[in-house]
Design a protein around this motif. Sequence first.
Motif, short mmCIF file in Angstrom:
data_model
loop_
_atom_site.label_atom_id
_atom_site.label_comp_id
_atom_site.label_asym_id
_atom_site.label_seq_id
_atom_site.Cartn_x
_atom_site.Cartn_y
_atom_site.Cartn_z
N PHE A 63 0.84 -1.20 0.00
CA PHE A 63 0.00 0.00 0.00
C PHE A 63 0.88 1.26 0.00
N LEU A 72 1.72 6.65 -6.81
CA LEU A 72 0.55 7.41 -7.28
C LEU A 72 0.68 8.89 -6.96
N MET A 82 -1.83 -0.21 -4.95
CA MET A 82 -2.47 0.25 -3.71
C MET A 82 -3.80 -0.49 -3.49
N ILE A 110 -4.99 -3.34 -0.56
CA ILE A 110 -6.18 -3.25 0.31
C ILE A 110 -7.03 -4.52 0.16
N TYR A 160 -17.99 4.22 0.49
CA TYR A 160 -16.76 4.20 -0.32
C TYR A 160 -17.08 4.04 -1.81
N ALA A 218 -7.76 9.69 -6.27
CA ALA A 218 -7.45 8.27 -6.08
C ALA A 218 -6.64 8.07 -4.80
N VAL A 219 -5.75 9.02 -4.51
CA VAL A 219 -5.01 8.95 -3.25
C VAL A 219 -5.99 9.00 -2.07
N GLY A 224 -7.97 5.77 -1.82
CA GLY A 224 -7.15 4.68 -1.30
C GLY A 224 -7.01 4.77 0.21
N LEU A 225 -6.74 5.98 0.71
CA LEU A 225 -6.59 6.16 2.16
C LEU A 225 -7.92 5.88 2.87
N LEU A 241 -10.36 3.89 1.87
CA LEU A 241 -10.65 2.45 1.86
C LEU A 241 -9.73 1.72 2.84
N MET A 242 -8.47 2.15 2.92
CA MET A 242 -7.55 1.53 3.88
C MET A 242 -8.07 1.76 5.31
#
Lengths: 124, 500
Positions: free
Chosen positions: A18, A25, A41, A45, B139, B173-174, B177-178, B180-181
Amino acid sequence: MLETILQQRYMLVAVILFTIGLCVLFLHPNLIKKIIGMDIMDAAIMLMLATGGYVEGRKAPIITDGVTEFTHYINPVPSGLVLTGIVVSVSMTAFFLALTQRLYARYRTINLDEILIQAKKEVK
Amino acid sequence: MPFVYNVPFFSIFLAMIVGICLTLVKNGRLALRLTMGVAGAIFLLSAWLFAELARTNTSYIYLMGHYPAPWGNELQVGPFEAGMAAAFCLMLLAALPGGRRDFLRDIPQGKQSLFCLFINLTLASSLVLIYTNDLFTGYVFVEIMAIVAAGLVMAEGRGRSIAAAMRYVSLSAVGSGLFLMGITITYYITGHLLMNDLGQAIRALFESGEYRVQLVAGMGLMVIGLSIKSALFPFHGWLPEAYSACTTMASAVQSGLISKCYLFLIIKFICRMCSLEILLELHITDTLFVLGLAGMIYGSLKAMGEEESRRMIAYSSVAQVAYIFMGIGLGTLHGLAAACYQLLAHTFTKPMLFTTVSALVRVGEGSDSWHDLRGSALRAPLAGVAFSIGGLSLCGLPLLAGFAAKFELAAAAVDQGDKMLFTLLALGASSVLNSMYYIPAMITIWTPPADGQARPRPAVPAARDWSFVCSTLLFLACNLALGILIGPVMGQLLAGIVRV
């Protein structure tokens, strides 16, 4: 310590992947590498989600031989989430690639920094 | 179950189905009319639901398809959610006619229906984010919203707008991603995805002290992810281009609806899942408070240096969004309600500024720069008046929405120790800075150009744009209503937040 690391090895790998994906990215100007970073990434996940629902020794949550006892199967919810996540991830990748193709056709480069500089000049 | 309780379900599906059907419509004007019809219908339905729920003082859980979670999906609806849905639809109802003329000019004819499809999907996604009780559904629709938002930005097809969309998608997208993490880590330690169950599990974990690191990481990543998407300083890099490089309607929808939904999700997430005590203990609210203060000043300073009108308004949005985070960062219910007030005030002010400045550009000397807008308000007085009122509202003139929001933020900061001083200082400084770029802009548009430099007036005056007139009057009415009805609006927001 070593035992904890071994127990959490999938989690650890997922966190490392990740971080790599996020850095690529966020920081790389090459659009194709950005897309690869995003996919790494997302895959990290998905790995984390899938391992969260996995129970050692149990089977995939599909009823076989008439066994309906839930203790025979892994948690099905994370698997469902992973499927949904993959659909979302594929959609984002397709959209990202389409944008990259449009930008390449116009500016003949896939470097985002150069594209932004050229786009700024276009305005002036 | 009363029939009115089905309104959230019908609203979401109406927007989605009409949106998909629009791909069959070739005529852009018809597609836009249908989209406005959908926004109007959902506004009326949501207002009806709000009236019923406020009258009976109730909220309820709606099971989609009558299947309980995790097989089905859950919506949680109260007057707060219904009121927000109505407000966002009302904003859309005003923004669409306001940007109609630019929409018909900027968007290629064959793509106008697709643009309207994106607007409908944006509306459907925003309604899901308002009503959903499931974090993962949140999400999925955050991602759908990101794709359609980028589509709105790039629809014009110019190099600059595609580059802006790419920058938006990269940073978005960043954020996704964060987010969803954060969801994954929280699910890992709690085993829940429904916000109410998560709230109980998080409280239990917090009290027991177990999984403290994972808890902080999960909640922190979710907040950071949504902050990137709502352009909190220093994650605002995508905003100026995304707001200024697209057609007017897209700027209005981005500033009035899309970024606000992410902010609403953060507020819902705090109220339903985390509780303010936990966030205060983990210093998440303190971090948001500091970033909010910095964003208020930074956004205003950057706006002051902008020569291009739409970029100036975009940078002003960075400051206005930071006000909302500052309100959240106060860490009190009053602070959250004041943040919601600011959210509403900005929802009805910023799209008005975008639509009116575009009307001024149309009658100006041809470009977005302030130099070319000199005297434009004299040629388009309604746009000039509305721009001036919007600007004064953001500067904090009494009886306007911006003043009411600032007043409530200041009131929420009273008795908050050190935070009170910083809040009042930042509000004062930011208001002065806002005045330093909005007032010169107003003077410019109302000052006639020097002799010989003015664009010659057309021999036949252009027909009055009634869509624009209706849009501007609606925006002005909402702005004034929010500026005058402080007590009732704040009462509803406080009651709603307590119930959420």
